[in-house]
Design a protein around this motif. Structure first.
Motif, PDB file in Angstrom:
ATOM      1  N   CYS A 165       0.886  -1.274   0.002  1.00 21.55           N
ATOM      2  CA  CYS A 165      -0.051  -0.026   0.045  1.00 21.55           C
ATOM      3  C   CYS A 165       0.678   1.133   0.096  1.00 21.55           C
ATOM      4  O   CYS A 165       2.033   1.279   0.415  1.00 21.55           O
ATOM      5  CB  CYS A 165      -0.934  -0.005   1.400  1.00 21.55           C
ATOM      6  SG  CYS A 165      -2.082   1.586   1.549  1.00 21.55           S
ATOM      7  N   SER A 224       0.560   3.470   1.886  1.00 16.53           N
ATOM      8  CA  SER A 224       0.868   3.847   3.366  1.00 16.53           C
ATOM      9  C   SER A 224       2.055   3.095   3.793  1.00 16.53           C
ATOM     10  O   SER A 224       2.702   3.548   4.774  1.00 16.53           O
ATOM     11  CB  SER A 224      -0.401   3.466   4.047  1.00 16.53           C
ATOM     12  OG  SER A 224      -1.157   4.222   3.919  1.00 16.53           O
ATOM     13  N   HIS A 279      -1.010  -4.550   5.873  1.00 15.03           N
ATOM     14  CA  HIS A 279      -2.000  -4.341   6.512  1.00 15.03           C
ATOM     15  C   HIS A 279      -3.336  -4.532   5.583  1.00 15.03           C
ATOM     16  O   HIS A 279      -4.481  -4.396   5.985  1.00 15.03           O
ATOM     17  CB  HIS A 279      -2.288  -2.912   6.910  1.00 15.03           C
ATOM     18  CG  HIS A 279      -2.205  -1.987   5.992  1.00 15.03           C
ATOM     19  ND1 HIS A 279      -0.890  -1.411   5.792  1.00 15.03           N
ATOM     20  CD2 HIS A 279      -2.939  -1.275   5.395  1.00 15.03           C
ATOM     21  CE1 HIS A 279      -1.043  -0.592   4.733  1.00 15.03           C
ATOM     22  NE2 HIS A 279      -2.290  -0.635   4.486  1.00 15.03           N
ATOM     23  N   GLU A 280      -3.247  -5.170   4.212  1.00 14.44           N
ATOM     24  CA  GLU A 280      -4.243  -5.351   3.241  1.00 14.44           C
ATOM     25  C   GLU A 280      -4.014  -6.960   2.995  1.00 14.44           C
ATOM     26  O   GLU A 280      -3.604  -7.376   2.129  1.00 14.44           O
ATOM     27  CB  GLU A 280      -3.952  -4.756   2.201  1.00 14.44           C
ATOM     28  CG  GLU A 280      -3.902  -2.887   2.269  1.00 14.44           C
ATOM     29  CD  GLU A 280      -3.930  -2.182   1.180  1.00 14.44           C
ATOM     30  OE1 GLU A 280      -3.932  -2.664  -0.102  1.00 14.44           O
ATOM     31  OE2 GLU A 280      -3.880  -0.807   1.198  1.00 14.44           O
ATOM     32  N   ASP A 302      -8.756  -2.265   2.589  1.00 16.99           N
ATOM     33  CA  ASP A 302      -8.227  -0.838   2.835  1.00 16.99           C
ATOM     34  C   ASP A 302      -8.797   0.098   1.552  1.00 16.99           C
ATOM     35  O   ASP A 302      -9.873   0.742   1.896  1.00 16.99           O
ATOM     36  CB  ASP A 302      -6.708  -0.997   2.809  1.00 16.99           C
ATOM     37  CG  ASP A 302      -6.158   0.533   3.171  1.00 16.99           C
ATOM     38  OD1 ASP A 302      -7.018   1.350   3.018  1.00 16.99           O
ATOM     39  OD2 ASP A 302      -5.076   0.672   3.511  1.00 16.99           O
TER      40      ASP A 302
HETATM   41 ZN    ZN Z   1      -3.290   0.378   2.813  1.00 11.35          ZN
END
Ligand code: ZN
Ligand code: NAD
Length: 379
Positions: free
Chosen positions: A38, A40, A59-60, A159
């Motif tokens: 991501c 992020s 986190h995805e 996300d």
């Molecule tokens: Zn993300």
């Protein structure tokens, strides 16, 4: 298990680490089948955060439940689940109101909790073979039969699809509205898709990357290339000089106030200038409390000067923050199942986990054609 581990700025490696395991009766253990890189992650990758060395990123995440804690009732072994990037308890004051990005239990304070992210709790990420999922009955989105055929669509529910949707909700988009979106990265593209789903009459996406703008056009947006010509002027031309009804910031702090930007092309100023008076602005691009690489002293402390006077004079509104993924992911999943949303159309590269370092380097360079990288730990 194998996992993507942070070693230092622009240095991630796939290492063997101890297996993730169930730690609390409310956890499940998920075998990850698809996990994304991501925008992020790049804040950490580029060394702009306090993330500790050794942190497992990711986190995805999407995968199959292989073990369930003794207190887990709803989720079953064998379920294919997509995990919101927010880890949330479901019972604190904020979660009760749907603000799962600000869960007070999973990471006490104001930051919320996430897998594999700086400052968002002690949780490891899912760019790995296995992931521990806390508060599993609340967090897991159990996917419908056949979801394995559309994993690259469903994984976007972790996300960026809900985040793009959140940007349009923060902006107060109504059916028939025109909307301007700054940033044609994965998040901006998902904001454009969300605006289309909600019946926007005109969607304008601003960026300099032609490959990403081409995807925006495919979604049904007007691509606005501001390489040589002001994006604001082009938006005003498209909106009879009044500006768009609302706007979304899908860029974040990495592109504001940074060395190399002699004239900072602040997306906030551009939004204030290209959204009409009384229009709403939704900011989902991440701004951190500290930005050590910024050009000026205020920005180093996370203080972003923008044209507040013009913002006030125009009576605009602003909404900000991490997406509360659970507010949206169930219904967006129904759109995917019904064939009415295809977020996987932005996936440019599908790589085995072992090639994660390559994926990071190319996506970070925003190399031509590298729009969204999905990693497949099983392959
Ligand atoms: Zn993300
Ligand atoms: P990305 O960083 O690749 O996308 C950013 C895009 O913005 C790039 O295509 C870049 O060319 C473009 N851009 C840069 N400067 C610009 C400018 N001045 N005007 C217009 N466009 C400009 O990756 P992404 O995954 O799309 O992430 C975008 C932002 O969203 C990041 O800050 C990320 O951290 C954030 N994000 C927020 C949430 C949330 O919950 N709020 C969730 C996911 C990602």
């Amino acid at each position: 298990m194998k996992a993507v581990v942070y070693k230092g700025p622009r240095d991630v490696v796939v290492n063997n680490v101890p297996d993730a395991k169930i730690e609390k009766p409310t956890d499940v253990l998920v075998k990850i089948t698809t996990t994304n890189i991501c925008g992020s992650d790049l804040h950490m990758y580029e060394g702009r955060t306090s993330v500790e060395k050794g942190k497992i990123f990711g986190h995805e995440n999407l995968g199959v439940v292989i073990e369930a804690g003794t207190a887990v009732e709803r989720v079953k072994v064998g379920d294919r689940v997509c995990l919101p990037f927010n880890i949330s308890c479901g019972y604190c004051e904020n979660c009760e109101r749907g603000l799962t990005g600000f869960c007070l239990t999973a990471n006490p304070g104001n930051a919320g909790a996430a897998y594999g992210y700086a400052g968002m709790g002690p949780y490891n990420g899912g760019q790995a073979e296995l992931l521990r999922v806390p508060y599993a009955d609340f967090n897991c989105l159990v996917l419908p039969p056949g979801a394995e055929e559309k994993e690259n669509d469903y994984v976007m529910l972790s996300d960026i699809f809900p985040t793009g949707y959140h940007a349009t909700r923060l902006a107060g988009l109504q059916p028939g509205d025109s909307v301007v979106i700054y940033g044609a990265g994965p998040v901006g593209l998902m904001a454009a898709m969300s605006a289309r789903i909600q019946g926007a009459s005109k969607i304008m996406v601003v960026d300099t990357h032609k490959d990403r703008l081409a995807l925006a056009e495919k979604i049904g947006a007007i691509p606005i290339d501001d390489t040589d010509q002001s994006g604001v002027d082009q938006i005003l031309t498209h909106t009879d000089g009044h500006g768009a009804d609302c706007g979304c910031e899908c860029v974040g702090y990495q592109c504001c106030n940074r060395a190399g930007h002699e004239v900072p092309n602040l997306t906030m100023n551009n939004l204030v200038a290209s959204v009409k008076a009384t229009g709403g602005i939704g900011v989902v691009g991440v701004f951190m409390p500290e930005d050590p690489g910024a050009v000026d002293e205020l920005a180093k402390k996370g203080q972003l000067a923008f044209n507040f006077g013009e913002f006030f004079t125009k009576g605009q509104r602003i909404g900000t923050g991490q997406c509360n993924v659970k507010l949206y992911n169930r219904n967006l999943a129904k759109l995917i199942a019904a064939g009415k949303a295809n977020p996987s159309m932005i996936v440019s590269h599908e790589l085995p986990l072992d090639q994660a370092a390559d994926g990071y380097a190319n996506f970070d360079a925003r190399k031509d054609g590298w729009t969204k990288v999905v990693l497949k730990p099983g392959k």
